[in-house]
Enzyme design. Structure first.
Site, PDB file in Angstrom:
ATOM      1  N   ILE A 132      -3.555   5.831  21.670  1.00 21.31           N
ATOM      2  CA  ILE A 132      -4.337   6.257  20.508  1.00 21.31           C
ATOM      3  C   ILE A 132      -5.620   6.945  20.955  1.00 21.31           C
ATOM      4  O   ILE A 132      -5.970   8.025  20.478  1.00 21.31           O
ATOM      5  CB  ILE A 132      -4.649   5.061  19.596  1.00 21.31           C
ATOM      6  CG1 ILE A 132      -3.362   4.520  18.977  1.00 21.31           C
ATOM      7  CG2 ILE A 132      -5.629   5.463  18.495  1.00 21.31           C
ATOM      8  CD1 ILE A 132      -3.555   3.228  18.186  1.00 21.31           C
ATOM      9  N   GLY A 142       4.381   2.639   5.865  1.00 19.26           N
ATOM     10  CA  GLY A 142       3.414   1.892   6.662  1.00 19.26           C
ATOM     11  C   GLY A 142       2.407   2.762   7.391  1.00 19.26           C
ATOM     12  O   GLY A 142       2.214   3.941   7.096  1.00 19.26           O
ATOM     13  N   ILE A 143       1.756   2.165   8.387  1.00 18.52           N
ATOM     14  CA  ILE A 143       0.736   2.860   9.161  1.00 18.52           C
ATOM     15  C   ILE A 143       1.332   4.056   9.889  1.00 18.52           C
ATOM     16  O   ILE A 143       0.756   5.145   9.921  1.00 18.52           O
ATOM     17  CB  ILE A 143       0.079   1.892  10.172  1.00 18.52           C
ATOM     18  CG1 ILE A 143      -0.757   0.839   9.434  1.00 18.52           C
ATOM     19  CG2 ILE A 143      -0.787   2.656  11.167  1.00 18.52           C
ATOM     20  CD1 ILE A 143      -1.924   1.405   8.659  1.00 18.52           C
ATOM     21  N   GLU A 145     -13.220   3.690  29.662  1.00 25.46           N
ATOM     22  CA  GLU A 145     -12.128   2.735  29.837  1.00 25.46           C
ATOM     23  C   GLU A 145     -12.612   1.570  30.695  1.00 25.46           C
ATOM     24  O   GLU A 145     -13.158   1.771  31.780  1.00 25.46           O
ATOM     25  CB  GLU A 145     -10.927   3.416  30.486  1.00 25.46           C
ATOM     26  CG  GLU A 145      -9.809   2.482  30.927  1.00 25.46           C
ATOM     27  CD  GLU A 145      -9.253   1.633  29.787  1.00 25.46           C
ATOM     28  OE1 GLU A 145      -9.208   0.395  29.960  1.00 25.46           O
ATOM     29  OE2 GLU A 145      -8.889   2.204  28.739  1.00 25.46           O
ATOM     30  N   HIS A 171      20.778  25.358  32.836  1.00 28.16           N
ATOM     31  CA  HIS A 171      19.734  26.210  33.391  1.00 28.16           C
ATOM     32  C   HIS A 171      19.550  27.429  32.498  1.00 28.16           C
ATOM     33  O   HIS A 171      20.531  27.983  32.004  1.00 28.16           O
ATOM     34  CB  HIS A 171      20.142  26.670  34.804  1.00 28.16           C
ATOM     35  CG  HIS A 171      19.216  27.685  35.390  1.00 28.16           C
ATOM     36  ND1 HIS A 171      18.018  27.344  35.974  1.00 28.16           N
ATOM     37  CD2 HIS A 171      19.310  29.042  35.482  1.00 28.16           C
ATOM     38  CE1 HIS A 171      17.412  28.436  36.409  1.00 28.16           C
ATOM     39  NE2 HIS A 171      18.183  29.492  36.126  1.00 28.16           N
ATOM     40  N   GLU A 191       0.801  -1.219   0.000  1.00 26.87           N
ATOM     41  CA  GLU A 191       0.000   0.000   0.000  1.00 26.87           C
ATOM     42  C   GLU A 191       0.839   1.277   0.000  1.00 26.87           C
ATOM     43  O   GLU A 191       0.927   1.972  -1.011  1.00 26.87           O
ATOM     44  CB  GLU A 191      -0.925  -0.007   1.220  1.00 26.87           C
ATOM     45  CG  GLU A 191      -2.006   1.056   1.184  1.00 26.87           C
ATOM     46  CD  GLU A 191      -2.989   0.908   2.326  1.00 26.87           C
ATOM     47  OE1 GLU A 191      -4.009   1.627   2.308  1.00 26.87           O
ATOM     48  OE2 GLU A 191      -2.747   0.084   3.234  1.00 26.87           O
ATOM     49  N   SER A 244      -8.648   4.078  26.480  1.00 22.68           N
ATOM     50  CA  SER A 244      -7.849   5.221  26.929  1.00 22.68           C
ATOM     51  C   SER A 244      -6.357   4.951  26.849  1.00 22.68           C
ATOM     52  O   SER A 244      -5.580   5.497  27.629  1.00 22.68           O
ATOM     53  CB  SER A 244      -8.221   5.583  28.369  1.00 22.68           C
ATOM     54  OG  SER A 244      -7.742   4.594  29.270  1.00 22.68           O
ATOM     55  N   GLY A 245      -5.946   4.115  25.899  1.00 16.75           N
ATOM     56  CA  GLY A 245      -4.522   3.955  25.639  1.00 16.75           C
ATOM     57  C   GLY A 245      -4.011   5.176  24.889  1.00 16.75           C
ATOM     58  O   GLY A 245      -4.694   6.211  24.791  1.00 16.75           O
TER      59      GLY A 245
END
Length: 464
Positions: free
Chosen positions: A184, A41-42, A203, A443, A37, A181-182
């Protein structure tokens, strides 16, 4: 070597596959990569990259609405969802073309088509021009994964979306339900909630972001609720009834089932590996719950066949897939690489506030028998965070009380997905609390909080 004979054939050109192919070629192997495709990839096309582009738009939108805090003026701030999506797709397309260039530059033969094993050392690729038969001494399976769909809550692209639909939304949701609720789920919940959607997250487990340290999950929940998001833990969706433009969710929570109406539902309940039509069974490759069974070196048990990335199981992270691709290429080339250890892989969630972690949670460290020392430092105690207007967050470190080993680090707040790499390197180098205490942090930076968290674990923190 015959034209269609290779040292290594990689099936799938996602972040695991294309990296494996490039590294193999660098090591002198004759490599072919097959992709059905999109190059990248995804992750590149429908995951990591386009979601971050959209989340960046949400971040800028959020800051614009806070302009007055910074002595600036911005009136009638609005979002253009179509323009946001167009920018996201343009970012993906730019990188997509780059993958093809990298493969060509590294002399990797690229074949567009759908591949399946026809034996332990042979692959048949179905292309627009007909079938092509390839032979390879080593085959790397890197076909990735796709969204898991719950029975009765299958995506239709209209009322019920997967991540793909959410990346090219047909409309801006007004009342949104996110199931899961992961990483993604929370990234999309964060995006659409920031852009104005009335958002509810459901969840099934007892806390959101369940793979994270419990304190970080609790902190995140309060932050999301403060932003107006509704969070329902220990709850599940029994079914969804669709009628016109309304999805009625039957939600079980606290032993009771009630109805809630939404105009959009995003299902983010995990992934399943792309194991179908690969000829795995005929080649003798074992599959368990949609993922290929592998050892620590991604070997499938069939001589010469490897599986990497999401296809091979958790953690489902692009950088884990890439590192496995390099490891396998080096193994195939006769090297002796170290195995990829899941506890050394950082996890990052790009919601607002961001969440990042590496190593063991406090609970897991104790479960493994460690006597622990815990350090914490709040963003509110850091000068750079205050100057940025980002005082919401914390850094938590987990040490072995006897050896000083850094067991884990957990963060929530602005830019923690960048900060976490400091602790990743520390764990890779087997650092102790003494090493981190003696390091001089610049700092004013957010990274100073990393130092203070270490100091706090040993009751030496300066700024709290």
């Amino acid at each position: 070597m015959a034209e269609n004979s290779f040292d290594m054939i990689v099936i799938g050109a996602g972040p695991g596959g294309y990296v494996a192919a490039i590294r193999g070629s660098q090591l002198g192997l004759n490599v072919a990569v097959v992709e059905r495709e999109h190059m990248g990839g995804i992750c590149l096309n429908w995951g990591c990259i386009p979601t971050k582009a959209m989340l960046r738009s949400a971040e800028v939108f959020h800051l614009m609405k806070r302009a007055g805090e910074f002595g600036l003026g911005a009136e009638k701030v609005q979002c253009d969802l179509d323009a946001i999506v167009a920018r996201s797709r343009a970012v993906s397309n730019q990188l997509n073309g780059g993958i093809g260039h990298l493969l060509k530059k590294n002399r990797v033969k690229t074949i567009m088509g759908e591949a399946r094993l026809s034996g332990p050392d042979s692959v048949v690729v179905k292309t627009d021009g007909g079938d092509i038969e390839l032979s390879g001494k080593h085959i790397v399976l890197a076909t990735g994964a796709r969204a898991r769909e719950l029975p009765g809550i299958e995506a239709d692209g209209d009322l019920i979306w997967t991540y793909r639909h959410a990346l090219m939304p047909p409309r801006m949701p007004e009342k949104l339900l996110v199931i899961g609720s992961g990483a993604i789920g929370m990234e999309f919940a964060s995006f659409f909630n920031t852009m104005g959607a009335n958002t509810t997250v459901v969840e099934v487990l007892d806390r959101i972001l369940p793979v994270e340290d419990a304190e970080i999950s609790a902190f995140a929940k309060k932050a999301f609720q403060k932003q107006g998001m509704a969070i329902m833990e220990k709850s599940s969706i029994k079914r969804i009834d669709k009628s016109g433009a309304t999805a009625t969710a039957h939600v079980e929570s606290g032993g009771k089932t009630g109805k809630m109406e939404f105009d959009t539902v995003i299902s983010a309940v995990g992934i399943v590996g792309n194991v179908e039509n690969l000829g795995l069974e005929s080649a003798g490759v074992k599959v368990d719950r949609s993922h290929v069974v592998v050892d620590e070196f991604c070997r499938t048990g069939v001589e010469g066949i490897f599986a990497i990335g999401d296809l091979a199981g958790p953690p489902w992270l692009a950088h884990k897939a890439s590192h496995e691709g390099v490891m396998v290429a080096e193994l195939v080339s006769g090297g002796k690489p170290h195995p990829v250890r899941p506890e050394t892989i950082a996890g990052c969630t790009y919601c607002n506030p961001q969440v990042a972690s590496v190593g063991y949670t406090e609970e897991k460290a104790k479960e493994l028998g460690h006597d622990v020392k815990i350090g914490r430092f709040p963003f509110a105690g850091n000068g750079k965070a205050i100057a940025l207007g980002e005082q919401e967050g914390m850094i938590k470190t987990v040490f072995d009380a006897n050896t000083g080993e850094l067991l884990g680090a957990h963060m929530i707040g602005a830019e923690v997905t960048e900060l976490i790499m400091g602790y990743v390197v520390g764990r890779q180098l087997e650092t102790t609390e003494e090493d981190l205490m003696n390091a001089v942090f610049p700092h004013p930076t957010l990274s100073e909080m990393m130092h203070e968290s270490v100091l706090d674990a040993y009751e030496r923190a300066i700024h709290i």
